[in-house]
Design a protein around this motif. Structure first.
Motif, PDB file in Angstrom:
ATOM      1  N   ILE A 176     132.259  59.684  67.177  1.00 32.61           N
ATOM      2  CA  ILE A 176     133.317  59.614  66.154  1.00 32.61           C
ATOM      3  C   ILE A 176     134.613  60.303  66.592  1.00 32.61           C
ATOM      4  O   ILE A 176     135.667  60.057  66.017  1.00 32.61           O
ATOM      5  CB  ILE A 176     132.867  60.187  64.788  1.00 32.61           C
TER       6      ILE A 176
ATOM      7  N   ALA B 120     136.574  63.352  54.057  1.00 34.35           N
ATOM      8  CA  ALA B 120     135.512  63.858  53.165  1.00 34.35           C
ATOM      9  C   ALA B 120     135.552  63.113  51.832  1.00 34.35           C
ATOM     10  O   ALA B 120     134.506  62.768  51.270  1.00 34.35           O
ATOM     11  CB  ALA B 120     135.674  65.358  52.961  1.00 34.35           C
TER      12      ALA B 120
ATOM     13  N   ILE C 132     128.299  59.542  52.558  1.00 29.55           N
ATOM     14  CA  ILE C 132     127.456  58.568  53.286  1.00 29.55           C
ATOM     15  C   ILE C 132     126.810  59.140  54.543  1.00 29.55           C
ATOM     16  O   ILE C 132     125.793  58.639  55.007  1.00 29.55           O
ATOM     17  CB  ILE C 132     128.276  57.303  53.664  1.00 29.55           C
ATOM     18  N   GLY C 133     127.409  60.183  55.111  1.00 26.90           N
ATOM     19  CA  GLY C 133     126.846  60.787  56.327  1.00 26.90           C
ATOM     20  C   GLY C 133     127.123  59.976  57.582  1.00 26.90           C
ATOM     21  O   GLY C 133     127.709  58.889  57.531  1.00 26.90           O
TER      22      GLY C 133
ATOM     23  N   SER D  95     130.162  53.383  57.637  1.00 27.06           N
ATOM     24  CA  SER D  95     131.480  53.689  57.052  1.00 27.06           C
ATOM     25  C   SER D  95     132.293  52.406  56.862  1.00 27.06           C
ATOM     26  O   SER D  95     133.074  52.278  55.925  1.00 27.06           O
ATOM     27  CB  SER D  95     132.245  54.700  57.904  1.00 27.06           C
TER      28      SER D  95
ATOM     29  N   PHE E 108     131.980  69.362  58.583  1.00 23.93           N
ATOM     30  CA  PHE E 108     132.822  69.566  59.763  1.00 23.93           C
ATOM     31  C   PHE E 108     133.190  71.049  59.848  1.00 23.93           C
ATOM     32  O   PHE E 108     133.616  71.632  58.849  1.00 23.93           O
ATOM     33  CB  PHE E 108     134.091  68.716  59.673  1.00 23.93           C
TER      34      PHE E 108
ATOM     35  N   HIS F 139     136.505  54.588  67.170  1.00 25.17           N
ATOM     36  CA  HIS F 139     135.083  54.462  66.823  1.00 25.17           C
ATOM     37  C   HIS F 139     134.870  54.684  65.326  1.00 25.17           C
ATOM     38  O   HIS F 139     135.294  55.694  64.767  1.00 25.17           O
ATOM     39  CB  HIS F 139     134.231  55.459  67.614  1.00 25.17           C
ATOM     40  N   ARG F 140     134.233  53.717  64.696  1.00 23.10           N
ATOM     41  CA  ARG F 140     133.872  53.839  63.278  1.00 23.10           C
ATOM     42  C   ARG F 140     132.383  53.545  63.155  1.00 23.10           C
ATOM     43  O   ARG F 140     131.879  52.627  63.797  1.00 23.10           O
ATOM     44  CB  ARG F 140     134.655  52.838  62.421  1.00 23.10           C
ATOM     45  N   THR F 141     131.683  54.291  62.323  1.00 20.98           N
ATOM     46  CA  THR F 141     130.245  54.027  62.177  1.00 20.98           C
ATOM     47  C   THR F 141     130.083  52.754  61.342  1.00 20.98           C
ATOM     48  O   THR F 141     130.954  52.434  60.505  1.00 20.98           O
ATOM     49  CB  THR F 141     129.536  55.189  61.460  1.00 20.98           C
TER      50      THR F 141
ATOM     51  N   ALA G 252     140.041  61.537  66.563  1.00 22.18           N
ATOM     52  CA  ALA G 252     140.452  61.690  67.974  1.00 22.18           C
ATOM     53  C   ALA G 252     141.698  62.578  68.025  1.00 22.18           C
ATOM     54  O   ALA G 252     141.807  63.479  68.866  1.00 22.18           O
ATOM     55  CB  ALA G 252     140.738  60.331  68.593  1.00 22.18           C
TER      56      ALA G 252
ATOM     57  N   GLY H 148     140.516  52.603  57.274  1.00 22.54           N
ATOM     58  CA  GLY H 148     140.148  53.492  58.379  1.00 22.54           C
ATOM     59  C   GLY H 148     140.478  52.841  59.701  1.00 22.54           C
ATOM     60  O   GLY H 148     140.273  51.647  59.874  1.00 22.54           O
ATOM     61  N   SER H 149     140.996  53.673  60.613  1.00 24.68           N
ATOM     62  CA  SER H 149     141.385  53.137  61.914  1.00 24.68           C
ATOM     63  C   SER H 149     140.515  53.693  63.025  1.00 24.68           C
ATOM     64  O   SER H 149     140.498  53.173  64.137  1.00 24.68           O
ATOM     65  CB  SER H 149     142.839  53.511  62.182  1.00 24.68           C
ATOM     66  N   GLY H 150     139.815  54.782  62.743  1.00 21.08           N
ATOM     67  CA  GLY H 150     138.992  55.416  63.785  1.00 21.08           C
ATOM     68  C   GLY H 150     139.831  56.250  64.735  1.00 21.08           C
ATOM     69  O   GLY H 150     139.375  56.569  65.832  1.00 21.08           O
TER      70      GLY H 150
ATOM     71  N   ASP I 137     130.907  67.486  52.709  1.00 23.77           N
ATOM     72  CA  ASP I 137     130.831  66.488  51.626  1.00 23.77           C
ATOM     73  C   ASP I 137     129.386  66.043  51.454  1.00 23.77           C
ATOM     74  O   ASP I 137     128.528  66.351  52.287  1.00 23.77           O
ATOM     75  CB  ASP I 137     131.748  65.291  51.934  1.00 23.77           C
TER      76      ASP I 137
HETATM   77  P1  ADP Z   1     138.944  56.692  60.039  1.00 29.11           P
HETATM   78  O1  ADP Z   1     140.381  56.415  59.842  1.00 29.11           O
HETATM   79  O2  ADP Z   1     138.148  55.464  60.339  1.00 29.11           O
HETATM   80  O3  ADP Z   1     138.350  57.524  58.978  1.00 29.11           O
HETATM   81  P2  ADP Z   1     138.492  58.934  61.794  1.00 29.11           P
HETATM   82  O4  ADP Z   1     138.858  59.046  63.232  1.00 29.11           O
HETATM   83  O5  ADP Z   1     139.028  59.921  60.868  1.00 29.11           O
HETATM   84  O6  ADP Z   1     138.897  57.470  61.414  1.00 29.11           O
HETATM   85  O7  ADP Z   1     136.919  58.948  61.718  1.00 29.11           O
HETATM   86  C1  ADP Z   1     136.181  58.213  62.660  1.00 29.11           C
HETATM   87  C2  ADP Z   1     134.891  57.734  62.036  1.00 29.11           C
HETATM   88  O8  ADP Z   1     134.016  58.847  61.803  1.00 29.11           O
HETATM   89  C3  ADP Z   1     135.057  57.118  60.671  1.00 29.11           C
HETATM   90  O9  ADP Z   1     135.427  55.769  60.763  1.00 29.11           O
HETATM   91  C4  ADP Z   1     133.676  57.289  60.088  1.00 29.11           C
HETATM   92  O10 ADP Z   1     132.822  56.310  60.600  1.00 29.11           O
HETATM   93  C5  ADP Z   1     133.239  58.635  60.645  1.00 29.11           C
HETATM   94  N1  ADP Z   1     133.516  59.761  59.714  1.00 29.11           N
HETATM   95  C6  ADP Z   1     134.513  60.646  59.773  1.00 29.11           C
HETATM   96  N2  ADP Z   1     134.415  61.555  58.794  1.00 29.11           N
HETATM   97  C7  ADP Z   1     133.325  61.230  58.085  1.00 29.11           C
HETATM   98  C8  ADP Z   1     132.692  61.781  56.921  1.00 29.11           C
HETATM   99  N3  ADP Z   1     133.157  62.873  56.303  1.00 29.11           N
HETATM  100  N4  ADP Z   1     131.564  61.181  56.492  1.00 29.11           N
HETATM  101  C9  ADP Z   1     131.066  60.086  57.103  1.00 29.11           C
HETATM  102  N5  ADP Z   1     131.616  59.516  58.194  1.00 29.11           N
HETATM  103  C10 ADP Z   1     132.735  60.077  58.671  1.00 29.11           C
END
Ligand code: ADP
Length: 458
Positions: free
Chosen positions: A398, A358, A388-389, A408, A446, A403-405, A421, A415-417, A385
């Protein structure tokens, strides 16, 4: 196949049989209505003279039998899986045999050989092939043959009274013998050919189903092996990385007697950031593989969520301040309301992942709202939060590993994605659920629901 595989296919067979028996039960209700309607139609509509009484007795017997079957089915469902399959097989055999008997009685009172409904034996054989293994299906076919041929022979030899619906008694007796023999031969051969075709198709389907199951189990085994390998590799990588991180700090702090100039410190800082990212990835991978292999599973204990949440918020406070993000925390209830059966370390992980995301995916001067509340027998944790959404197409993805958007990735390289999970797996271990609502550019919310009393083992 391993023992587990055998057990699984065996379990599936039991569930499948019980499910089909329920369907068979519903089918019988339709048959009962059908018998009633046809009887009335034959008597009132076609004005054919038949003795109605035996039909009503059969209908009543079938109603009682069908109610009893569903009660027996409920009892069987409570038994252990091995006994369940055995008893369900006996019940299926009994039901089919009994239905064959009732069909024969109905045919007897409605013209025997002249009644076109004798084709209905076919349905019983098809159902037998679906429910039972081939040998049992052949037994039922044999029974059907005996019952029908027996009926015709007994009638022909006048050992039982004849109930004609048409004036067949006018047929000359030498022709009657040919007709009866022909009917019996045609009937028995049709039944056995049908049993052969249907049971071999069913058997082939069953073999394919088992093969699929076996392959699936192998894939699961391989996935566990893969996770074990990742776990080993991550474990081996973690300590050298931590050592490098420590050595960089020592170097930067001038503890080795050398003072570094600005430019070198800048480079060391960059290395340190990369090492932290790598260490976070390795730690996440280690956690994920531990959960997937069940390696780090412990017994559930009482966990108090409020102090855990407060500790996490405190930990992220400085990071939030750096970005001028306001943290708004609402705990709706007493500390004692938020005690659940769970895994202490894993639950900390959940708060860490969701809150750090967040903050990480918020814009500067944003806001993160956290709510902890209790509804019925569930604890609900909401983290919202205004960052960026998440694009709609990514909402389910996600929670998958790595998986990373794309937005993001543009927003931050950290970030590891893997975090979500892990979070999802932990929530599932606690029999809870995690959902997300989000709009690009406006923020994400969330929602995690955790049942309070679950004495499961992780
Ligand atoms: P990361 O370490 O990349 O944050 P996560 O597994 O925690 O890995 O999250 C996976 C992906 O979900 C992030 O890379 C991001 O693209 C998206 N994501 C997670 N939480 C948020 C959030 N609060 N706002 C926007 N995107 C999010």
């Amino acid at each position: 196949m391993t023992l587990t595989n055998n057990l699984k296919s065996f379990e599936i067979r039991a569930f499948e049989l019980l499910d089909r028996l329920k369907w068979f039960n519903r089918l019988r209700w339709l048959a009962i209505i059908g018998i009633f309607v046809v009887t009335e139609f034959v008597v009132l509509g076609l004005k054919i003279k038949i003795v109605k009484f035996p039909f009503y007795i059969c209908i009543l017997v079938l109603i009682i039998a069908n109610i009893s079957y569903s009660l027996v089915l409920k009892v069987i469902n409570k038994l252990d899986i091995q006994t369940r399959l055995n008893k369900a097989t006996i019940l299926a055999n009994f039901q089919i045999a009994f239905d064959l008997l009732i069909l024969t009685i109905l045919l007897y009172y409605s013209g025997g050989i002249d009644n076109p409904f004798s084709y209905y034996y076919v349905f019983h054989i098809v159902i037998a092939s679906m429910l039972l293994k081939s040998s049992h299906c052949y037994f039922q076919t044999f029974l059907a043959s005996i019952l029908y041929s027996g009926l015709l022979l007994l009638q022909y030899n006048s050992l039982i009274p004849k109930y004609y619906i048409f004036e067949t008694n006018l047929i000359p007796s030498n022709y009657e013998l040919i007709r009866i023999s022909g009917t019996i031969v045609a009937f028995v051969s049709t039944m056995f050919i049908l049993a052969y075709i249907t049971s071999s198709i069913s058997e082939r389907l069953r073999i394919k189903e088992n093969l699929l199951l076996e392959t699936n189990m192998k894939l699961v085994d391989l996935d566990v092996k893969k996770s074990e390998f990742v776990m080993m590799a991550a474990h081996e990588l973690k300590s050298p990385l931590a050592t490098i991180q420590f050595m960089l700090k020592t170097l930067k702090g001038g503890y080795i007697g050398v003072n570094l100039d600005e430019k070198v410190i800048e480079q060391v800082n960059k290395i340190e950031t990369r090492i932290s990212m790598l260490l976070k990835l390795v730690t996440d991978l280690l956690d994920l593989s531990k959960i997937k292999t069940g390696f780090g599973n412990r017994e559930f204990k009482k966990v108090s969520l409020v102090p855990k949440l407060q500790k996490t918020i405190e930990f992220f406070n400085s990071q939030a301040k750096e970005m001028n993000i306001k943290m708004d925390v609402n705990i709706l209830g007493d500390e004692s309301d938020f005690i659940i059966d769970g895994d202490d370390e894993y639950l900390s992980n959940v708060f860490n992942n969701i809150i750090s995301n967040a903050i990480k995916y918020s814009y500067k001067e944003g806001k993160v709202e956290i709510i902890l509340k209790k509804e019925n027998n569930e604890i609900i944790f909401i983290c919202k939060d205004y960052g960026i959404g998440i694009p709609e197409k990514d909402l389910n993805l996600i929670f998958e590993e790595f998986h990373r958007t794309s937005i993001s990735k543009k927003h931050t390289q950290f970030g590891s994605g893997v975090g979500l999970a892990i979070t999802k797996k932990i929530i599932e271990l606690h029999n809870g659920s995690i959902t997300v609502n989000s709009e690009v550019g406006k923020g994400s919310e969330f929602i995690i629901k955790l049942p309070i009393n679950k004495k499961n083992m992780v």
